[in-house]
Enzyme design. Structure first.
Site, PDB file in Angstrom:
ATOM      1  N   LYS A  97       0.853  -1.172   0.000  1.00 35.54           N
ATOM      2  CA  LYS A  97       0.000   0.000   0.000  1.00 35.54           C
ATOM      3  C   LYS A  97       0.898   1.234   0.000  1.00 35.54           C
ATOM      4  CE  LYS A  97       0.641   1.786   3.416  1.00 35.54           C
ATOM      5  NZ  LYS A  97       1.850   2.329   4.087  1.00 35.54           N
ATOM      6  N   ASP A 178       0.429   7.177   2.524  1.00 34.80           N
ATOM      7  CA  ASP A 178       1.213   6.292   3.377  1.00 34.80           C
ATOM      8  C   ASP A 178       0.493   5.921   4.659  1.00 34.80           C
ATOM      9  OD1 ASP A 178       3.698   5.540   5.222  1.00 34.80           O
ATOM     10  OD2 ASP A 178       4.215   5.379   3.106  1.00 34.80           O
TER      11      ASP A 178
HETATM   12  N1  NAP Z   1       2.534  -2.610   5.313  1.00 33.66           N
HETATM   13  C1  NAP Z   1       3.206  -1.770   6.077  1.00 33.66           C
HETATM   14  O1  NAP Z   1       3.111  -1.779   7.305  1.00 33.66           O
HETATM   15  C2  NAP Z   1       4.133  -0.823   5.448  1.00 33.66           C
HETATM   16  C3  NAP Z   1       5.060  -0.168   6.229  1.00 33.66           C
HETATM   17  C4  NAP Z   1       5.980   0.641   5.603  1.00 33.66           C
HETATM   18  C5  NAP Z   1       5.927   0.816   4.240  1.00 33.66           C
HETATM   19  N2  NAP Z   1       4.977   0.213   3.496  1.00 33.66           N
HETATM   20  C6  NAP Z   1       4.898   0.426   2.051  1.00 33.66           C
HETATM   21  O2  NAP Z   1       5.970  -0.286   1.438  1.00 33.66           O
HETATM   22  C7  NAP Z   1       6.553   0.478   0.380  1.00 33.66           C
HETATM   23  C8  NAP Z   1       8.034   0.621   0.686  1.00 33.66           C
HETATM   24  O3  NAP Z   1       8.200   1.285   1.915  1.00 33.66           O
HETATM   25  P1  NAP Z   1       9.537   1.121   2.799  1.00 33.66           P
HETATM   26  O4  NAP Z   1       9.293   1.880   4.049  1.00 33.66           O
HETATM   27  O5  NAP Z   1       9.914  -0.314   2.891  1.00 33.66           O
HETATM   28  O6  NAP Z   1      10.571   1.926   1.894  1.00 33.66           O
HETATM   29  P2  NAP Z   1      12.169   1.835   1.906  1.00 33.66           P
HETATM   30  O7  NAP Z   1      12.665   1.363   3.222  1.00 33.66           O
HETATM   31  O8  NAP Z   1      12.644   3.140   1.389  1.00 33.66           O
HETATM   32  O9  NAP Z   1      12.479   0.700   0.843  1.00 33.66           O
HETATM   33  C9  NAP Z   1      12.056   0.784  -0.494  1.00 33.66           C
HETATM   34  C10 NAP Z   1      12.914  -0.137  -1.333  1.00 33.66           C
HETATM   35  O10 NAP Z   1      12.491   0.056  -2.696  1.00 33.66           O
HETATM   36  C11 NAP Z   1      13.603  -0.035  -3.568  1.00 33.66           C
HETATM   37  N3  NAP Z   1      13.655   1.155  -4.424  1.00 33.66           N
HETATM   38  C12 NAP Z   1      13.518   1.164  -5.767  1.00 33.66           C
HETATM   39  N4  NAP Z   1      13.636   2.384  -6.268  1.00 33.66           N
HETATM   40  C13 NAP Z   1      13.865   3.198  -5.217  1.00 33.66           C
HETATM   41  C14 NAP Z   1      14.107   4.594  -5.112  1.00 33.66           C
HETATM   42  N5  NAP Z   1      14.096   5.401  -6.171  1.00 33.66           N
HETATM   43  N6  NAP Z   1      14.350   5.094  -3.897  1.00 33.66           N
HETATM   44  C15 NAP Z   1      14.326   4.300  -2.813  1.00 33.66           C
HETATM   45  N7  NAP Z   1      14.108   2.968  -2.854  1.00 33.66           N
HETATM   46  C16 NAP Z   1      13.877   2.419  -4.059  1.00 33.66           C
HETATM   47  C17 NAP Z   1      14.844  -0.175  -2.706  1.00 33.66           C
HETATM   48  O11 NAP Z   1      15.251  -1.522  -2.771  1.00 33.66           O
HETATM   49  P3  NAP Z   1      16.522  -1.950  -3.642  1.00 33.66           P
HETATM   50  O12 NAP Z   1      17.582  -0.905  -3.394  1.00 33.66           O
HETATM   51  O13 NAP Z   1      16.848  -3.264  -3.102  1.00 33.66           O
HETATM   52  O14 NAP Z   1      16.109  -1.976  -5.070  1.00 33.66           O
HETATM   53  C18 NAP Z   1      14.389   0.173  -1.317  1.00 33.66           C
HETATM   54  O15 NAP Z   1      15.058  -0.552  -0.329  1.00 33.66           O
HETATM   55  C19 NAP Z   1       5.776   1.798   0.328  1.00 33.66           C
HETATM   56  O16 NAP Z   1       4.821   1.763  -0.689  1.00 33.66           O
HETATM   57  C20 NAP Z   1       5.101   1.886   1.686  1.00 33.66           C
HETATM   58  O17 NAP Z   1       3.849   2.578   1.688  1.00 33.66           O
HETATM   59  C21 NAP Z   1       4.101  -0.621   4.077  1.00 33.66           C
END
Ligand code: NAP
Length: 323
Positions: A97, A178
């Protein structure tokens, strides 16, 4: 592909880490592959969770024949392209999401999955948690009488870092997609799509939405009072109010939690169960169940509802004054 569903994860960030950790608490599946923008991060993630297939690109991950289902765990602006990539490779997909950036993007993903007869689901993990399933059972039993209102909020404090995903426009920054997606999805689950929307949308320091308060009206006459902010920790409680009583869900309502049923007359009753893990395994179990039963979407979170939720958030953001 029933028990032992083989998961491939796109992205190695915060939520990918928690998802992989939670899969260790279920036997419905395991992570067998990860795809990252670099070999180094793929290796680091794979080492932590004992994953054998570590790919230096999302394309390679999607093409891996050992992968039964793909979990898209990248920032929301990438969900559209990453999900299409996996669908084009013939994989069922679970998408974090917010499902996409807009309802139009969401609809395109849904249309593609349907055209290819592939399973697709939004990873709105709250929907599949034990306390929410029990709340839905009580609602279906009519315990609250006629529904009058839903209250829910989701506020978290984030340091003012312009590069953080919550604040950077190019990473889909904004409180609504978010954080606000949780109360919006919760209200949708209880009351369906709103017939009228009013909102206050105030910007954070980078110009993306930072605080949003929403009032929804429904054809039934019920209302929803919802809010989110990226500037402060709020109670994160939720309540469903009906003519015969109310359900109050403890904060954090969107994570494994407990609740109290307070009848208009009579004694309150409490529902609380111990929970193991972060709560993400339940959505993985639902994907495994759907695939086992040949379903192309989850009846607990239908794709048309996911698109509708995106449309509601589009409408809320459209009320913001032009920057
Ligand atoms: N269900 C939940 O409880 C929950 C909680 C937090 C987030 N989320 C959702 O999950 C998604 C990711 O959130 P997150 O907090 O995990 O984010 P994050 O820590 O920033 O991780 C995102 C990952 O996406 C990849 N990526 C690809 N293009 C990128 C870019 N331009 N900049 C940064 N990262 C990029 C990277 O993996 P690589 O470097 O390995 O390619 C990065 O590690 C979002 O849509 C968020 O809303 C859900």
């Amino acid at each position: 592909m029933a028990d032992g569903l083989r998961w491939g994860i796109i992205g190695t960030g915060w939520i990918a880490d928690r998802f992989a950790a939670d899969l260790e608490h279920t036997d419905s599946g395991a992570v067998v592959a990860v795809g990252s923008r670099s070999q180094e991060t793929a290796d680091r993630f794979a080492d932590r969770f004992g994953i054998s297939h570590r790919h230096p690109s999302y394309e390679e991950l999607a093409a891996n024949p050992e992968v039964d289902v793909v979990y898209v765990a990248t920032p929301h602006p990438l969900h559209h392209a990453n999900t299409l990539l996996a669908l084009e490779a013939g994989k069922p997909v679970l998408v974090e999401k917010a499902f996409a950036m807009t309802a139009d993007e969401a609809q395109e993903l849904v249309d593609t999955a349907r055209a290819k007869s592939l399973f697709l689901m939004e990873a709105m993990w709250t929907r599949f948690l034990p306390h929410i399933r029990e709340v839905r059972r009580l609602l279906a039993d009519g315990v609250l009488g006629e529904l009058v209102a839903v209250f829910a909020d989701h506020g978290q404090w984030f340091a003012k870092n312009p590069e953080h995903r919550l604040f950077a426009p190019e990473l889909g920054g904004g409180a609504l997609l978010d954080l606000g997606v949780y109360p919006v999805s919760f209200a949708s689950m209880v009351l369906g799509p709103p017939s009228e929307i009013a909102a206050l949308v105030d910007p954070a320091f980078t110009g993306v939405d930072g605080q949003v308060s929403m009032l929804f009206r429904y054809d039934s006459g019920a209302q929803a009072i919802l809010s989110c902010t990226s500037a402060a920790q709020t109670p994160t409680t939720a309540a469903i109010v009906g003519t015969e009583g109310r359900i109050e869900i403890d904060g954090r309502f969107y994570a494994p939690s407990a609740f109290t049923v307070i009848p208009r007359e009579g004694e309150p009753t409490r529902w609380a169960e111990p929970h193991v893990g972060n709560g993400l395994r339940h959505e993985a179990d639902e994907v495994a169940r759907c695939l086992r039963e040949g379903l192309l979407e989850s009846p607990l979170l239908p794709l048309d509802e996911t698109v509708e939720i995106m449309a509601t958030m589009d409408a809320v953001l459209a009320t913001a004054p032009a920057a």
